[in-house]
Design an enzyme around this catalytic site. Structure first.
Site, PDB file in Angstrom:
ATOM      1  N   ASP A  11       5.659   0.441  -7.268  1.00 23.76           N
ATOM      2  CA  ASP A  11       6.919   0.658  -6.554  1.00 23.76           C
ATOM      3  C   ASP A  11       8.032   0.498  -7.575  1.00 23.76           C
ATOM      4  OD1 ASP A  11       5.656   0.955  -4.121  1.00 23.76           O
ATOM      5  OD2 ASP A  11       5.851  -1.145  -3.570  1.00 23.76           O
ATOM      6  N   ASP A 134       4.371   5.786   6.902  1.00 24.46           N
ATOM      7  CA  ASP A 134       4.686   4.367   7.093  1.00 24.46           C
ATOM      8  C   ASP A 134       4.795   4.144   8.590  1.00 24.46           C
ATOM      9  OD1 ASP A 134       4.887   4.169   4.347  1.00 24.46           O
ATOM     10  OD2 ASP A 134       7.074   4.255   4.307  1.00 24.46           O
TER      11      ASP A 134
END
Length: 271
Positions: A11, A134
């Site tokens: 990330d 998500d």
């Protein structure tokens, strides 16, 4: 049977013009984990099957993905490499694949314009297009299409969230997974926001449900904390790949250690 894959996730955010890998809990409280290129190189050497590189500030801030970092990382890494974050157009995909990525991951842009998935798959091939989903548990059962029984026997449906988990959109994650498969996605990267960064284990109920409902590979993401969690993700969750970030970044468990453990328990992995 295809070997199950272990995928470290980087990330990445931009810190005063320097790219850094960060990791937080449920996408907030981010802490620094190092230089993305160095980490990518380390993971390749340690036996990772693939890498996922998410520019986590690209979507919310509308910033294009960091092409220079992708190019530098691609030079050092010899395993397949997926890049996501802020991808909104065919031009974005072309730029990222040209910079050295093998696949792109589309999330927010796919939800806002599902035909984008079809167009991208038609141009670049399904094997290049990963749709990241998500999702978060929603206990208002009247709004969900696919009701999933949780570990404790309670029921919920999983709602798709976008913009790095910040905005719920009222779409059922199982329905959406089936839809993106129809549109030509080659793979699904499934993150349960209820588990992201918690180290409590992958969200087995939703991972299993989506794995059973689609015919394309599903990557489980969110919650890995132990070797057992990977075993559960593959065997109980029926995932094709398991992704993790913090346990690899901070050297809590090694990739090879996980693979040896899985092989001992009868899970087929590439050693």
């Amino acid at each position: 049977m295809l070997a199950k894959r272990i995928i470290p996730c980087l990330d990445v955010t931009l810190d005063e013009s320097e790219a850094r890998v960060v990791k937080g809990v449920e996408f907030v409280n981010l802490r620094d984990a190092g230089d993305p290129v160095e980490l990518a190189k380390r993971y390749d050497e340690e036996g990772a099957d693939e890498l996922v590189f998410l520019d986590i500030t690209a979507s919310p801030e509308g910033r294009r993905t960091m092409i220079d970092v992708i190019e530098r990382t691609a030079e050092q890494v010899f395993i397949p490499f997926t890049v996501g974050g802020g991808i909104k157009s065919i031009e974005d995909i072309n730029t990222i694949l040209s910079a050295g990525a093998d696949k792109v991951s589309i999330n927010t842009a796919a939800v806002k314009n599902p035909e984008f998935v079809r167009e991208a798959a038609d141009i670049f091939g399904s094997q290049c297009i990963v749709v990241a989903i998500d999702c978060r548990r929603n206990f208002d059962l009247s709004k969900g299409e696919y009701i999933v029984e949780l570990e404790d026997g309670t029921k919920a449906w999983y709602e798709v969230v976008i913009y790095g988990g910040r905005k719920p959109v009222g779409i059922d994650a199982v329905w959406w997974a089936k839809r993106v498969e129809e549109l030509g996605a080659g793979e699904i990267l499934l993150t349960s926001m209820n588990r992201d960064g918690t180290k409590d284990g992958f969200d087995i109920p939703i991972t299993r449900k989506i794995s059973e409902e689609v015919n394309i590979p599903v990557i489980a993401s969110g919650g890995a904390g132990t070797k057992e969690h990977f075993y559960e993700g593959f065997v109980e969750g029926k995932a094709d790949a398991c992704l993790a970030a913090s346990i690899f970044h901070y050297r809590e468990i090694g990739i090879r250690e996980i693979k040896e453990y899985l092989a001992e328990r009868g899970v087929q992995v590439r050693l």
